[in-house]
Design a protein around this motif. Structure first.
Motif, PDB file in Angstrom:
ATOM      1  N   GLU A 116       0.827  -1.222   0.000  1.00  0.00           N
ATOM      2  CA  GLU A 116       0.000   0.000   0.000  1.00  0.00           C
ATOM      3  C   GLU A 116       0.851   1.259   0.000  1.00  0.00           C
ATOM      4  O   GLU A 116       0.491   2.255  -0.627  1.00  0.00           O
ATOM      5  CB  GLU A 116      -0.943   0.027   1.210  1.00  0.00           C
ATOM      6  CG  GLU A 116      -2.119  -0.919   1.126  1.00  0.00           C
ATOM      7  CD  GLU A 116      -1.795  -2.319   1.649  1.00  0.00           C
ATOM      8  OE1 GLU A 116      -0.634  -2.530   2.072  1.00  0.00           O
ATOM      9  OE2 GLU A 116      -2.697  -3.178   1.617  1.00  0.00           O
ATOM     10  N   TYR A 151      -8.409  -1.553  -8.655  1.00  0.00           N
ATOM     11  CA  TYR A 151      -9.750  -1.883  -8.162  1.00  0.00           C
ATOM     12  C   TYR A 151      -9.809  -3.304  -7.611  1.00  0.00           C
ATOM     13  O   TYR A 151     -10.441  -3.563  -6.586  1.00  0.00           O
ATOM     14  CB  TYR A 151     -10.777  -1.711  -9.290  1.00  0.00           C
ATOM     15  CG  TYR A 151     -12.205  -1.713  -8.796  1.00  0.00           C
ATOM     16  CD1 TYR A 151     -12.804  -0.544  -8.339  1.00  0.00           C
ATOM     17  CD2 TYR A 151     -12.943  -2.896  -8.758  1.00  0.00           C
ATOM     18  CE1 TYR A 151     -14.102  -0.539  -7.860  1.00  0.00           C
ATOM     19  CE2 TYR A 151     -14.242  -2.906  -8.279  1.00  0.00           C
ATOM     20  CZ  TYR A 151     -14.821  -1.727  -7.828  1.00  0.00           C
ATOM     21  OH  TYR A 151     -16.106  -1.729  -7.343  1.00  0.00           O
ATOM     22  N   THR A 154      -7.250  -3.680  -4.162  1.00  0.00           N
ATOM     23  CA  THR A 154      -7.461  -2.876  -2.943  1.00  0.00           C
ATOM     24  C   THR A 154      -8.952  -2.894  -2.603  1.00  0.00           C
ATOM     25  O   THR A 154      -9.746  -3.495  -3.318  1.00  0.00           O
ATOM     26  CB  THR A 154      -6.974  -1.429  -3.137  1.00  0.00           C
ATOM     27  OG1 THR A 154      -7.646  -0.855  -4.276  1.00  0.00           O
ATOM     28  CG2 THR A 154      -5.472  -1.374  -3.375  1.00  0.00           C
ATOM     29  N   SER A 155      -9.329  -2.229  -1.530  1.00  0.00           N
ATOM     30  CA  SER A 155     -10.746  -2.274  -1.134  1.00  0.00           C
ATOM     31  C   SER A 155     -11.164  -1.020  -0.375  1.00  0.00           C
ATOM     32  O   SER A 155     -10.335  -0.222   0.062  1.00  0.00           O
ATOM     33  CB  SER A 155     -10.998  -3.508  -0.250  1.00  0.00           C
ATOM     34  OG  SER A 155     -10.203  -3.416   0.920  1.00  0.00           O
ATOM     35  N   ARG A 159      -9.503   2.157  -1.784  1.00  0.00           N
ATOM     36  CA  ARG A 159      -9.598   1.844  -3.212  1.00  0.00           C
ATOM     37  C   ARG A 159     -10.274   2.984  -3.975  1.00  0.00           C
ATOM     38  O   ARG A 159      -9.780   3.411  -5.027  1.00  0.00           O
ATOM     39  CB  ARG A 159     -10.396   0.548  -3.413  1.00  0.00           C
ATOM     40  CG  ARG A 159     -10.658   0.236  -4.886  1.00  0.00           C
ATOM     41  CD  ARG A 159     -11.456  -1.045  -5.055  1.00  0.00           C
ATOM     42  NE  ARG A 159     -12.808  -0.916  -4.543  1.00  0.00           N
ATOM     43  CZ  ARG A 159     -13.649  -1.943  -4.392  1.00  0.00           C
ATOM     44  NH1 ARG A 159     -13.250  -3.171  -4.679  1.00  0.00           N
ATOM     45  NH2 ARG A 159     -14.876  -1.755  -3.938  1.00  0.00           N
TER      46      ARG A 159
END
Length: 331
Positions: A116, A151, A154-155, A159
């Motif tokens: 991240e 997309y 990640t969430s 995201r």
């Protein structure tokens, strides 16, 4: 002086550490690299001295001359002859900036887990033009759409914010003092309410308003709330979403200071996080690395040069210091 003007002054005064080599002779450079890479040994000092003294635009021309002279791919030869972090640095220098960003994002998302911090560093800091070129390079190199990969890897609101940033639709140079107070009020409400809808409003403002406009908004936020926007975000949110929002704010305020902070954190908080250090030094070398070095010394007392010497070693250390340019006493 208004905040918008202050930002423009900062932007015009930033400086990199690597510049185009004068009297550039790619054929001669290719011959020297061939000599350094062919045979059993490898002249690593020559590789460092040559590739860190040529700019992003010159290195691909050297690679073409190398191919025509030796019938071999320069990047492949570097990968074959070098190893470990030193290899990462020298190969990284050979990528044009959009390709390097694409390469770093791809590796941050492929395999198990996602880096991240890499996504944040790159997407929170790049201009619209840099994002457009990076998306193009990503598709050319990996035959995949960068936005779709973000997309799927990640969430949540983290995201959504990354997807918004990767659109590259931030307003440029536009300010409207009349709406700054309204936007600041919306930001203040998002920190009070924290609903999904409010988080969406928050990221829409931070991802789409111009840097100059956000300067005004942050000032108004301080007036309305009596609190700095970074402190408010840190209080209200957590995790990667919070880190990304703070990164955007810090980049708006002073991008070189943001990268100085990220380098210091990578060196001291994570026991010299090599990937982060390499990525920032290479990516910022022709943009603002000299300014980053100044901010680092101002904020942390010791020079970036000093800290790299303390934690890295061998030709890896030499390569990083060559990208930094200058002496430890400078910055």
């Amino acid at each position: 002086m208004g905040p918008g003007k202050l930002h423009l002054l900062q932007k015009s005064s930033v400086q990199g550490t690597i510049f185009p080599a004068p009297s550039f002779n790619p054929m001669m450079d290719a011959q020297m690299l061939g000599g350094a890479l062919q045979g059993f040994g490898c002249d690593k000092d020559l590789l460092i001295g040559l590739l860190t003294q040529r700019c992003n635009a010159q290195r691909p021309v050297i690679a073409e001359a190398y191919l025509s002279t030796f019938g071999r791919d320069l990047v492949s030869d570097l990968k074959e002859k070098l190893s470990d972090h030193f290899k990462e640095v020298m190969v990284g220098l050979m990528y044009p900036p959009p390709s390097y960003d694409a390469h770093e994002l791809w590796h941050a998302m492929k395999g198990a887990g996602t880096d991240e911090n890499c996504l944040i560093d790159i997407l929170a800091s790049r201009t619209n033009g840099e994002i457009f070129q990076m998306r193009e390079a990503y598709y050319l190199q990996y035959s995949r759409d960068l936005q779709e990969d973000i997309y799927s890897e990640t969430s949540g609101h983290f995201r959504d914010t990354l997807v918004n940033l990767v659109q590259g639709t931030r307003e440029e140079g536009y300010t409207d003092p009349a709406t700054a107070a309204q936007d600041a009020m919306v930001l203040w409400e998002t920190c009070q309410q924290r609903t999904g809808e409010h988080k969406t409003l928050l990221q829409m403002i931070l991802c789409n308003k111009s840097y100059q406009q956000l300067w005004l908004v942050f000032q108004e936020f301080q007036t309305i709330s009596g609190q700095d926007i970074v402190d408010a975000i840190n209080e209200c949110y957590d995790g990667s979403f919070q880190e990304l929002l703070v990164a955007i704010v810090l980049c708006v305020r002073d991008k070189p200071a943001y990268f100085a902070y990220r380098l210091y954190s990578a060196i001291h908080d994570f026991g010299f996080h090599n990937k982060t250090v390499i990525r920032i030094l290479i990516a910022r070398s022709e943009i603002d690395l000299m300014t980053i070095r100044k901010r680092y010394k101002e904020r942390y007392g010791k020079s970036l040069f000093h800290d790299i010497k303390h934690f890295a070693s061998g030709h890896y250390e030499k390569a990083l210091l060559a990208i930094c340019a200058g002496d430890a006493d400078d910055y």
